[in-house]
Design an enzyme around this catalytic site. Structure first.
Site, PDB file in Angstrom:
ATOM      1  N   TRP A 289       0.833  -1.204   0.000  1.00  0.00           N
ATOM      2  CA  TRP A 289       0.000   0.000   0.000  1.00  0.00           C
ATOM      3  C   TRP A 289       0.869   1.257   0.000  1.00  0.00           C
ATOM      4  CZ3 TRP A 289      -0.380   3.962   3.675  1.00  0.00           C
ATOM      5  CH2 TRP A 289      -1.457   4.831   3.516  1.00  0.00           C
ATOM      6  N   HIS A 290       2.033   1.167   0.673  1.00  0.00           N
ATOM      7  CA  HIS A 290       2.898   2.335   0.764  1.00  0.00           C
ATOM      8  C   HIS A 290       3.567   2.661  -0.561  1.00  0.00           C
ATOM      9  CE1 HIS A 290       2.515   1.798   5.135  1.00  0.00           C
ATOM     10  NE2 HIS A 290       2.812   3.074   5.190  1.00  0.00           N
ATOM     11  N   GLY A 291       3.763   1.689  -1.418  1.00  0.00           N
ATOM     12  CA  GLY A 291       4.408   1.993  -2.686  1.00  0.00           C
ATOM     13  C   GLY A 291       4.564   0.768  -3.542  1.00  0.00           C
TER      14      GLY A 291
ATOM     15  N   PHE B 178       2.515   8.184  -1.109  1.00  0.00           N
ATOM     16  CA  PHE B 178       1.879   6.868  -0.914  1.00  0.00           C
ATOM     17  C   PHE B 178       0.402   6.865  -1.261  1.00  0.00           C
ATOM     18  CE2 PHE B 178       5.261   6.751   2.498  1.00  0.00           C
ATOM     19  CZ  PHE B 178       6.192   6.254   1.609  1.00  0.00           C
TER      20      PHE B 178
END
Lengths: 487, 334
Positions: A326-328, A487
Site C-alpha cells: 500500500w505504501h508503494g 503513498f
C-alpha cells in the site's frame, strides 16, 4: 496545496475559516457546501483533472454504499457480490494508477518481454481515500452506516485536513460531528488548541524532519556510489528513522489541528511510537488509523486469530505484506511489510512461549530497556528498505551497516558537523522523553514521557507557540513535500 | 471493531472561553512583536555594517552578487560573464568595452558555482536581461567536479526575480529564508569581507561586479571531473543559443605549480579541453584555449585566480582574442 506553504497558511486557511463560520451563522448547509468547495479547491490546486476523478469516486461509492446497505438490510443475496464489485472497482482504480507499471515491469522481467507503458502521475491521496471509502462500503454491508446525504458523504471524503495523507477517518468518526450543530459556532477553545496542534506539527516538519533529511538523504541516495562506512550509515539510518516520524506525525498533528479549528476532532495518528517496548506496541502507536484499518478490514476478515496459530501467522504476514505494498509499488516496500509481518509473528510466538520458558524457576522476561532497544533497532532496520530507492540501494546500505565499507568514510564525514549532530540528539530526546502532541495539548492519556509538560492558555505558552510559528515560517521557503504524499 | 467517535473523548466546546480568547490574542501579539523584533535586529545590523546579504542561497558570496545585481541597473547590459569565482575574480570587464565587444558589460558571476548551477543561474538572468548579446564563461576543472542538473534550482527564481528585477524589499527574503546559524556566522565576517581587499574571502566588487584578489594564497585542488558537468555545459550552450545570444567559453590558464603537481605532461589539460570542445556543439559558440592568453608575466593568486593586475592584463588579451576570432571559423580553427 501543501499545509507547509505560505499560500495555505496566509491565504487559504484564514479565508476558509472566516468564510465557514460567517456562512454558518445563517445556514449550516451552506457552510457545508462552502467547506466542500474549499476542500475541492485545496485538492484541485494540485490537479483539477484528478480533482474531478476524486469527485467521481465519491458519487459512485455513495451510490454503491446506499444500494449495498439497502440489499443487506433486506438480507438479499446480491449484497455480497455487489460489495465485491464495489471493492474491486476501488482496488482496480488504485491498482491502475499505482501498480500498473510495477506489474508490467515485473512481467517483463519474468517473461523477458519488453512492454512499456508511459509512467502515470499518481493521484494525490488516492491510497488514503480508497481505504476510507472501502471501509465505508464494508460498513454499509455490515449495516452499520447511518446513511448520510450526498453532501455530508462528499465532505467526509474531501474534508481538506484529512484528505491528502490521513489520518484515515471513518464515517462513524466524522459524519456524526457534521450533524452536530455545535461545530457551526466559532469557538476560541477549538481555535486555540487547533492552532497549537497545527504549529507543533509545522515545527516538527520544518524544524526537525527536513533538517534531519539533510543528514540522511546523502547517505541513502549516494549509497551505491559512495559506499557509506559504518558510522555514516548508522547515523544516516538514525536520522531517517527520526525524520520519517517527525515528518508524518507532524503532518498528522497539522491535520488534527486544522480540523480542530473547525470544531471537528480527528483521531490521533501517532502516540510516541519510538517509546514502544514491543513491535505489537509499536503498531499501536505508529500510523494508528492505518493499523486499525488493516486490522479491521483485512486481518480480521482474513480470519484473524480465529483459525489456529499457523493461520494467524499467515494472516499477519499477508496483512503486513499488503500494508507494505500500500505504501508503494516497489519490492522494497514489500520487503518492509514482510519484515514487519515477521516481527509481529515472532512477537506473538514469543508471547505464547514466554510463560512456559523459565530460568531457575522464574518465567523468562526481557527487561524493558532491552525490549525497547530491540524494538527500536528492528523498526530502524526495516526503514532501510522503506527508504531505499531500489533493492540495490538497500543492500548497499546493509553493507554499510555491517561495516563492510570501513568504520568512517572521510568523504562523508564533512556531512556531520556538530550542528547536525546536535539536531539529531535533540530529535532523539524529543521522540523518547517528551510527551507527544496530544498529551501536550489535550492532556490525552498515556505515559507523558520523562519531561512533564502540558500546554495551557497562558501568555508564556502563547510566546513559545508564536516563536515556533515564526521560526517555522522562516524555514518554509525551502518547501519539501511530506514523505507520505507519495503513498 | 470500535465505533466510537473521537469527538466523544473530549467536550466539543471549551469551558473557559475567555482564557482561550486571550491566548489567541496573545499569540497574535507575540507574532507581530516577533516580526517587529526581527526587523529591528536587521535594522541595527545594517546600521553597524554587519547585515549579511538577503539569504537567497544562504551562501554569502552568492547572495552578495544578487544584492549587487539588485542595487544596479542591469536591464541594458549587453555582455555578461557567468560562472564561478574563476570568472568573477579574473575579468576586468572594461577590457571588453574598450575593445568594442560591449557597451554595458557586467560580471554576473558569483562564486562556488559548478557548471550545472551556472546554467541554471544564466537561464534566470537571460530570462530578464533581453539586451544581452554575449555570454562569457571562464572555466577551470573545479567547475566540472560535481554537478547538479541545470533544472535543479539552487535558489528560488521567483523570489530572486522579485528582488533583483521587480524591486522587492529584502525584508521578506530575510524573513522567509532565515537560517540562524549561517546568518550569525555571516554577521561576524561580513564587514571584513566587504572592506578588506587583502582578505582571501573578500567580496569587494568593482563597478562591473568583478571581485579582485590582491594577495597570493596557496591552494592546489586535485582535478576531478564528473560526466554530468559536461552535459550541463551543453545545456548552458543550448539555453544561451535559445536566447539568441553567443556563448564564449575559455579555460583559465593553468598555474605552473598546479601543473607541476597534477599535470606535468599536460595530459589533464589536453583531455579537459577536448571534453569541453566535444560538449560545445553550436557553430556560433567560441571556445578559446587558456594557453593562448597565458604569459609568464601573469601572476596567479592561487590555482584558479590571478592577482588583479594580472587579471587586467589577462582580460585585455582575452578581449583581443575574442575580437580577433571570426565567429564562424572558431570551431573549425579548434
Amino acid at each position: 496545496m501543501l499545509f507547509n506553504s505560505y499560500e495555505f497558511i496566509l491565504v487559504f486557511l484564514p479565508i476558509t475559516l472566516v468564510g465557514f463560520f460567517t456562512i454558518a451563522k445563517s445556514s449550516q448547509r451552506a457552510a457545508q457546501y462552502f467547506l466542500l468547495v474549499a476542500s475541492f479547491l485545496f485538492y484541485a490546486w494540485w490537479s483539477f483533472e484528478y480533482g474531478l476523478l476524486i469527485v467521481a469516486t465519491i458519487v459512485v461509492n455513495y451510490r454503491f454504499g446506499r444500494r449495498i446497505q439497502e440489499l443487506a438490510e433486506r438480507q438479499a443475496k446480491a449484497a455480497k457480490p455487489l460489495l465485491a464489485v464495489a471493492v474491486a472497482v476501488n482496488v482496480g482504480l488504485l491498482g491502475y494508477f499505482k501498480y500498473r507499471n510495477f506489474f508490467i515491469d515485473n512481467l517483463n522481467t519474468v517473461t523477458g518481454s519488453d512492454w512499456a507503458l508511459a509512467p502515470l502521475v499518481l493521484p494525490l491521496a488516492i491510497s488514503f481515500h480508497t481505504f476510507q471509502q472501502i471501509a465505508y462500503l464494508v460498513d454499509c454491508y455490515r449495516r452499520k452506516v447511518e446513511q448520510p446525504p450526498l453532501l455530508s458523504y462528499a465532505l467526509f471524503v474531501l474534508f481538506f485536513p484529512q484528505l491528502v495523507a490521513g489520518p484515515i477517518v471513518h464515517h462513524y468518526q466524522l459524519l456524526p460531528q457534521l450533524r452536530d450543530k455545535r461545530i457551526y459556532t466559532f469557538d476560541y477553545g477549538s481555535l486555540a488548541t487547533g492552532l497549537c496542534f497545527f504549529i507543533f506539527g509545522l515545527a516538527k516538519k520544518l524544524l526537525i524532519a527536513d533538517p534531519l533529511s539533510f543528514i540522511s538523504d546523502p547517505i541513502f541516495d549516494g549509497a551505491i556510489i559512495h559506499h557509506p562506512a559504518l558510522a555514516q550509515t548508522w547515523i544516516g539510518l538514525c536520522a531517517y528513522t527520526l525524520a520519517i516520524y517527525f515528518d508524518f506525525s507532524g503532518y498528522s498533528d497539522m491535520a488534527v489541528g486544522l480540523a480542530r479549528m473547525f470544531g471537528i476532532r480527528l483521531p490521533y495518528n501517532f502516540a510516541s511510537p519510538y517509546k514502544a517496548t514491543s513491535i505489537v506496541d509499536f503498531w499501536r502507536r505508529w500510523h494508528i488509523t492505518l493499523s486499525n484499518w488493516l486490522r479491521d478490514y483485512l486481518y480480521i476478515p482474513l480470519g484473524g486469530n480465529r483459525h489456529g496459530k499457523a493461520r494467524r501467522y499467515a494472516n499477519l504476514i499477508i496483512t503486513m505484506l499488503l500494508g507494505g505494498l500500500w505504501h508503494g509499488a516497489a519490492w522494497t516496500f514489500v520487503l518492509w511489510g514482510l519484515l514487519h509481518g515477521t516481527y509481529l509473528m515472532v512477537a506473538h510466538m514469543w508471547g505464547a512461549l514466554r510463560g512456559r520458558i523459565t530460568y531457575r524457576g522464574t518465567p523468562l522476561h526481557i527487561p524493558a530497556p532491552a525490549a525497547w532497544a530491540l524494538t527500536f533497532l528492528a523498526v530502524s532496520f526495516a526503514w532501510v528498505f522503506f527508504r531505499s530507492h531500489s533493492m540495490a540501494h538497500a543492500f548497499a546500505m546493509l553493507e554499510g551497516l555491517a561495516g563492510l565499507n570501513g568504520l568512517v568514510s572521510q568523504r562523508l564525514a564533512i556531512e556531520f558537523d556538530p550542528a547536525k549532530m546536535l539536531l539529531l540528539g535533540m530529535a532523539l530526546v524529543i521522540a523518547l522523553l517528551m510527551p507527544n502532541s496530544q498529551q501536550l495539548v489535550d492532556q490525552a492519556a498515556g505515559p507523558g514521557g520523562r519531561l512533564r509538560l502540558h500546554w495551557h492558555p497562558t501568555p508564556a505558552w502563547s510566546a513559545a507557540v508564536a516563536a515556533l510559528l515564526l521560526l517555522s515560517l522562516m524555514r518554509m521557503s525551502n518547501v519539501r513535500e511530506f514523505v507520505y504524499f507519495q503513498f | 471493531m470500535t465505533m466510537q467517535s473521537p469527538a466523544t473523548d473530549l467536550p466539543l466546546k471549551s469551558l473557559d472561553a475567555p482564557a482561550y480568547r486571550r491566548f489567541v490574542l496573545w499569540l497574535l501579539r507575540a507574532l507581530v512583536l516577533g516580526v517587529a523584533g526581527f526587523g529591528a535586529l536587521l535594522w541595527s545590523l545594517a546600521r553597524a555594517d554587519r547585515l549579511p546579504p538577503p539569504p537567497l542561497t544562504a551562501d554569502a558570496c552568492i547572495d552578495e552578487k544578487f544584492k549587487f545585481l539588485a542595487e544596479h541597473d542591469i536591464r541594458d547590459v549587453d555582455f555578461i560573464a557567468v560562472g564561478s569565482s574563476v570568472t568573477w575574480r579574473n575579468l576586468d570587464m572594461s577590457a571588453f568595452r574598450h575593445k568594442g565587444l560591449a557597451q554595458k558589460p557586467l560580471n554576473a558571476a558569483p562564486c562556488y558555482l559548478h557548471i550545472g548551477e551556472t546554467a541554471y543561474y544564466t537561464e534566470f538572468l537571460l530570462g530578464h536581461m533581453k539586451k544581452v548579446k554575449t555570454v562569457l564563461a571562464v572555466v577551470s576543472p573545479r567547475d566540472f567536479e560535481q554537478c547538479s542538473s541545470p533544472k535543479d534550482g539552487f535558489f528560488s527564481a521567483t523570489l530572486a526575480n522579485a528582488y533583483v528585477f521587480d524591486g522587492l524589499s529584502s525584508f521578506p527574503i530575510y524573513l522567509t529564508n532565515f537560517q540562524p546559524v549561517d546568518f550569525f556566522k555571516q554577521v561576524l565576517q561580513i564587514k571584513r569581507m566587504r572592506t578588506d581587499p587583502d582578505y582571501y574571502f573578500t567580496m569587494m566588487m568593482d563597478e562591473y561586479g568583478s571581485g579582485p584578489l590582491r594577495k597570493r594564497f596557496s591552494w592546489l585542488p586535485e582535478p576531478l571531473f564528473q560526466n554530468m558537468c559536461f552535459s550541463a555545459l551543453t545545456e548552458l550552450e543550448k539555453l544561451v543559443n535559445a536566447a539568441g545570444d553567443k556563448l564564449v567559453v575559455t579555460d583559465f590558464p593553468f598555474q605552473p605549480e598546479w601543473q607541476a603537481k597534477y599535470d606535468p605532461r599536460g595530459d589533464v589539460v589536453t583531455a579537459f579541453e577536448a571534453r569541453i570542445r566535444a560538449a560545445l556543439k553550436m557553430p556560433s559558440t567560441q571556445f578559446l584555449r587558456g594557453t593562448e592568453m597565458a604569459s609568464d608575466s601573469l601572476v596567479h593568486a592561487d590555482s584558479v585566480h590571478y592577482v588583479w593586475e594580472s587579471a587586467v592584463e589577462y582580460s585585455a588579451r582575452l578581449a583581443d582574442r575574442i575580437a580577433a576570432t571570426p565567429l564562424t571559423a572558431v570551431r573549425d580553427a579548434e
